[in-house]
Structures are given as C-alpha cells and as structure tokens.
Write an enzyme that holds these catalytic residues in place. Sequence first.
Site, PDB file in Angstrom:
ATOM      1  N   HIS A 141      17.901  29.936  46.588  1.00 40.52           N
ATOM      2  CA  HIS A 141      18.664  31.063  47.159  1.00 40.52           C
ATOM      3  C   HIS A 141      17.826  32.341  47.127  1.00 40.52           C
ATOM      4  O   HIS A 141      17.972  33.146  46.217  1.00 40.52           O
ATOM      5  CB  HIS A 141      19.946  31.277  46.361  1.00 40.52           C
ATOM      6  CG  HIS A 141      20.996  32.108  47.063  1.00 40.52           C
ATOM      7  ND1 HIS A 141      20.972  33.478  47.105  1.00 40.52           N
ATOM      8  CD2 HIS A 141      22.099  31.742  47.747  1.00 40.52           C
ATOM      9  CE1 HIS A 141      22.014  33.938  47.762  1.00 40.52           C
ATOM     10  NE2 HIS A 141      22.718  32.904  48.167  1.00 40.52           N
ATOM     11  N   ILE A 147      17.373  36.175  46.375  1.00 39.77           N
ATOM     12  CA  ILE A 147      18.492  37.102  46.217  1.00 39.77           C
ATOM     13  C   ILE A 147      19.501  36.465  45.268  1.00 39.77           C
ATOM     14  O   ILE A 147      19.842  35.284  45.409  1.00 39.77           O
ATOM     15  CB  ILE A 147      19.174  37.411  47.569  1.00 39.77           C
ATOM     16  CG1 ILE A 147      18.203  38.117  48.507  1.00 39.77           C
ATOM     17  CG2 ILE A 147      20.419  38.268  47.368  1.00 39.77           C
ATOM     18  CD1 ILE A 147      18.764  38.374  49.893  1.00 39.77           C
ATOM     19  N   GLY A 150      25.994  36.300  45.329  1.00 41.56           N
ATOM     20  CA  GLY A 150      27.104  37.194  45.036  1.00 41.56           C
ATOM     21  C   GLY A 150      28.103  36.570  44.084  1.00 41.56           C
ATOM     22  O   GLY A 150      28.674  37.255  43.218  1.00 41.56           O
ATOM     23  N   VAL A 151      28.337  35.268  44.198  1.00 43.52           N
ATOM     24  CA  VAL A 151      29.311  34.615  43.315  1.00 43.52           C
ATOM     25  C   VAL A 151      28.841  34.671  41.862  1.00 43.52           C
ATOM     26  O   VAL A 151      29.671  34.712  40.933  1.00 43.52           O
ATOM     27  CB  VAL A 151      29.550  33.157  43.749  1.00 43.52           C
ATOM     28  CG1 VAL A 151      30.271  33.119  45.079  1.00 43.52           C
ATOM     29  CG2 VAL A 151      28.250  32.371  43.822  1.00 43.52           C
ATOM     30  N   GLU A 155      30.523  36.178  38.587  1.00 50.34           N
ATOM     31  CA  GLU A 155      30.577  35.399  37.349  1.00 50.34           C
ATOM     32  C   GLU A 155      30.047  36.203  36.170  1.00 50.34           C
ATOM     33  O   GLU A 155      30.632  36.170  35.066  1.00 50.34           O
ATOM     34  CB  GLU A 155      29.751  34.115  37.526  1.00 50.34           C
ATOM     35  CG  GLU A 155      29.542  33.309  36.253  1.00 50.34           C
ATOM     36  CD  GLU A 155      30.818  32.713  35.694  1.00 50.34           C
ATOM     37  OE1 GLU A 155      30.859  32.423  34.478  1.00 50.34           O
ATOM     38  OE2 GLU A 155      31.786  32.533  36.465  1.00 50.34           O
TER      39      GLU A 155
END
Length: 239
Positions: A141, A147, A150-151, A155
């Site tokens: 990723h 990067i 976002g998840v 978290e």
Amino acid sequence: MYHREVLSIAGTACVRKTLQLSIAAYMARMWTCATFLPSTQAQVRKTTKAVRTPNRSWNGTGTARRYLKRVVSATEADGEGVPIEKSFKAAPTVLGIDKIMELLPHRFPFLLVDRVLEYVPGQYAVGMKNVTINDHFFNGHFPGRPIMPGVLQIEAMAQVGGIVFLDPETGGEGARDNFFFGGVEKCRFRRPVVPGDTLIMKVELTKLNKRFGIAKMHGEAYVGDQLACDADLTLVLGG
C-alpha cells in the site's frame, strides 16, 4: 596692436576663470563623495546582511516554517552555532511501550501506538505513532508510493482511545479485556501519512456507558500542525 593686447588679456582672464570653476566643481564632487560614501557603504552592508539573514516573518507551510524557526534558533543559541541534530527535544513519555502493552491486547504487527505523551484517566489520551518504511503494510500500500492506509489511522486512534477505555481507573481490566469497533462516524482524511511522519493522536472520551460497555470518543490525528484525520468512534467492550 592695442586690440590684440586687449583680446590677449581678456582670453587669459577667461581661461583663468574657467580653471577656477573647474577646480571648484572638482572640489565639490570630492566633498560630496567624502560626505556620502561612508553612508552608502553602510547601506550596502545593511542590504547584504538582510539578504544573507533568513526572514523570520516568512510565512511558508507549517512544516517548513517550524523547520526554519528551529534552524534559526539552533544557529543563534547561546550566540554560537548549534548543530541541528542537537536542537530537537525528545517527546515526553507518560506511558511507555511496556505500560501500553499492559493496557492493550494488541501485538505485532497491529500495535499502532508507540508512546503516550499526555494522559488524563477517564478523559483523554494523546498517543504517538512513528511511521516508518519498515511498517508491514507499506509492502502493498502502495508499491512505489507508500501511504499509510486510512483504516489503520482510524485503528491507531481507536487504540489510543482503548487506553482510556481499558484503564482500570476507568473501570476496564487492561489487556485482559478486548474491545471492538461499534461504529465510525464523520470520518475525514485530510492529508496522506507517509514514511517519516510522526502521527500524533488525541482521543477524547465524550460518553461512557459502563453498564453496556460502550464508549463514544472523538479522535484527531496530526502530522506536525496539519490535521491528517478526524472521526467520531464508538468502542464496545467484548469478552
């Protein structure tokens, strides 16, 4: 003959007058140079110094502005040049990684809080995550443009919130308890988080239902003074 002598005398007087005027003009120019040259040189020196000195009112981006401010302060510290590597202060530690692991059940590779910088039991916590290229998720990723997902930012904020939620002072039982997402609302991602960034996350407890083991929280994650992510979180205590 008489006229020639008169013309000769008149010519000599005219030449003498011209020479006097020329000498007077030359002396005037010399006096002007002697009077104004030092101030001109001083002005040149002042201008040169201004060009070489960083403009401390410069208003660039947040990160560049802080970097320039630290470079200037490091250069002028104690009147001597201080190396930039010695001008940064270490982040404060309220909870180290050992204490964090006592409170959170998460382990590698999903423990996303390295340090707690500020903590008020039952109210809020400020946690830190150092983002490095060695984090496992960067392998996919994305290849060529790493990067932080976002998840995982969400978290990480949830884990900071979990420290408040699971703290025995708040009624939790530390790492013996598990907690789960009950919901994520009003989530916004403001900027990418990349290797080399330090993610500073403040998560505040807004509502706690001890009977049902449900906590409402608001989290914000920053890189420097730039907001990277913010969201309202619902955490649920599980068996």
